[in-house]
Design an enzyme around this catalytic site. Structure first.
Site, PDB file in Angstrom:
ATOM      1  N   ASP A  59       0.721  -1.209  -0.046  1.00  0.00           N
ATOM      2  CA  ASP A  59       0.013   0.056   0.006  1.00  0.00           C
ATOM      3  C   ASP A  59       0.860   1.172  -0.009  1.00  0.00           C
ATOM      4  OD1 ASP A  59      -2.450   1.344  -0.042  1.00  0.00           O
ATOM      5  OD2 ASP A  59      -2.393   1.356   2.533  1.00  0.00           O
ATOM      6  N   HIS A  60       0.508   2.190  -0.702  1.00  0.00           N
ATOM      7  CA  HIS A  60       1.356   3.701  -0.954  1.00  0.00           C
ATOM      8  C   HIS A  60       2.792   3.419  -0.967  1.00  0.00           C
ATOM      9  CE1 HIS A  60      -2.123   6.191  -0.479  1.00  0.00           C
ATOM     10  NE2 HIS A  60      -2.516   5.415   0.320  1.00  0.00           N
ATOM     11  N   ASP A  91       2.476   4.995  -5.565  1.00  0.00           N
ATOM     12  CA  ASP A  91       2.029   5.958  -5.078  1.00  0.00           C
ATOM     13  C   ASP A  91       2.795   7.381  -5.689  1.00  0.00           C
ATOM     14  OD1 ASP A  91       0.590   8.434  -4.151  1.00  0.00           O
ATOM     15  OD2 ASP A  91       0.553   7.951  -2.384  1.00  0.00           O
ATOM     16  N   HIS A 139      -7.591  10.307   4.497  1.00  0.00           N
ATOM     17  CA  HIS A 139      -6.913   8.893   5.339  1.00  0.00           C
ATOM     18  C   HIS A 139      -7.173   9.509   6.642  1.00  0.00           C
ATOM     19  CE1 HIS A 139      -4.325   8.191   1.697  1.00  0.00           C
ATOM     20  NE2 HIS A 139      -4.942   7.036   1.950  1.00  0.00           N
ATOM     21  N   GLY A 140      -7.093   8.378   7.473  1.00  0.00           N
ATOM     22  CA  GLY A 140      -7.307   8.615   9.081  1.00  0.00           C
ATOM     23  C   GLY A 140      -8.494   8.628   9.608  1.00  0.00           C
ATOM     24  N   HIS A 150      -9.694   5.115  -1.112  1.00  0.00           N
ATOM     25  CA  HIS A 150      -8.809   5.328   0.089  1.00  0.00           C
ATOM     26  C   HIS A 150      -9.329   5.937   1.137  1.00  0.00           C
ATOM     27  CE1 HIS A 150      -4.774   3.770  -1.547  1.00  0.00           C
ATOM     28  NE2 HIS A 150      -5.249   3.613  -2.453  1.00  0.00           N
ATOM     29  N   GLY A 151      -9.064   5.980   2.311  1.00  0.00           N
ATOM     30  CA  GLY A 151      -9.661   6.499   3.439  1.00  0.00           C
ATOM     31  C   GLY A 151     -11.014   6.030   3.337  1.00  0.00           C
ATOM     32  N   GLY A 152     -11.314   4.647   3.355  1.00  0.00           N
ATOM     33  CA  GLY A 152     -12.635   4.086   3.290  1.00  0.00           C
ATOM     34  C   GLY A 152     -13.149   4.092   4.736  1.00  0.00           C
TER      35      GLY A 152
HETATM   36 ZN   LIG Z   1      -4.372   5.146   0.976  1.00  0.00          ZN
END
Ligand SMILES: [Zn+2]
Length: 280
Positions: free
Chosen positions: A81-82, A103, A178-179, A206-208
């Site tokens: 990831d990333h 990324d 994110h977060g 992303h940031g789901g």
């Molecule tokens: Zn992400």
């Protein structure tokens, strides 16, 4: 069983649902996520973020993830990831990762394009699928602010980018962060639909974690096939530890780890139900 990113996204496309991708920076996370997926009999992606290198080095946690995927009763993709450096990606490929996200979203377009092309060539040699990001989320992985603020992905640019790079999945920017969310996110899910239709590729959120079930459902109907979910699962683990310490005089760390694991499993299961279109 271990499958690659292309194969797992194909399952999601056939079922018109999304596969959950969960960061697993320790053994408890690996066990929690795979147990939840096996219980629901759904495919799942376990992911290691380059950002978590200090929490669990790729060389140590990577083989654990690959082994757990091979032993699982459901299809599991082991994903990077990333990833921002291609040498780090090479390490993951050699360990046996079957999906990578390159990324280059902070780079100028041309540089992102050139590096993503390189990433695709490297990954294909290992039968590994590639996800890339275009546009920029409001926050970086790990929660830090994005210097330039959010940049929503332009559908026409996305078409050109996907065609030129040959990637297997695209992470567009459409309003998630994110977060942990401080206020309810406002998502441009029409943009998701347009990009999915124009590129013909599976899209990634992303940031789901922290998104409403309603937005998940609309997003999936519009073409999201991979949803990254971690922060709220991890928080569920922390809350369980806090509750246990408030209630009991715990001596052994393994009791805390187990409490966290069970709580993360329950939280991951809730998320997977929504992603798979099952009743809550
Ligand atoms: Zn992400």
């Amino acid at each position: 069983m271990l499958v690659n990113l292309v194969e797992i996204l194909k399952i999601a496309e056939e079922k018109k649902c999304a596969v959950g991708a969960f960061n697993t920076p320790n053994l408890e996370c690996v066990l929690a996520v795979i147990a939840a997926a096996e219980k629901l009999e759904v495919p799942v992606i376990i992911a290691h973020a380059e950002l978590h290198e200090d929490v669990a080095p790729l060389q140590k946690i990577g083989p654990v993830m690959v082994q757990a995927a091979k032993a699982a009763k459901v299809p599991v993709c082991v994903h990077l990831d990333h990833c921002e450096t291609l040498s780090y990606m090479q390490e993951a490929l050699e360990i046996g990762f079957t999906g990578v996200m390159y990324d280059g979203s902070t780079l100028p377009y041309e540089e992102n394009l050139a590096n993503t092309k390189k990433a695709v060539a490297m990954a294909k040699a290992y039968n590994c699928g590639v996800e890339a990001e275009l546009g920029a989320l409001a926050s970086r992985e790990g929660g830090g602010a994005n210097a330039s603020g959010p940049v929503y992905t332009d559908p026409e640019e996305a078409v050109a980018f996907c065609k030129e790079t040959g990637i297997d999945a695209l992470a567009p920017s459409f309003g998630t962060a994110h977060g942990i969310y401080k206020s309810k996110p406002v998502l441009d899910l029409d943009r998701v639909k347009t990009i999915a239709q124009k590129t013909g590729l599976p899209l990634v959120m992303h940031g789901g974690s922290g998104v409403s079930p309603e937005d998940y459902r609309t997003g999936i109907a519009n073409g999201l096939r991979k949803i990254n979910y971690y922060s709220y699962m991890s928080k569920a683990g922390t809350n369980a530890v806090r509750e246990l310490l408030d209630k009991e005089d715990v001596t052994f760390f393994h009791d805390l780890a187990l409490a966290a694991q069970k709580a993360m499993e329950a939280d991951a299961e809730r998320a997977m139900r929504v992603f798979a279109g099952k009743n809550p």
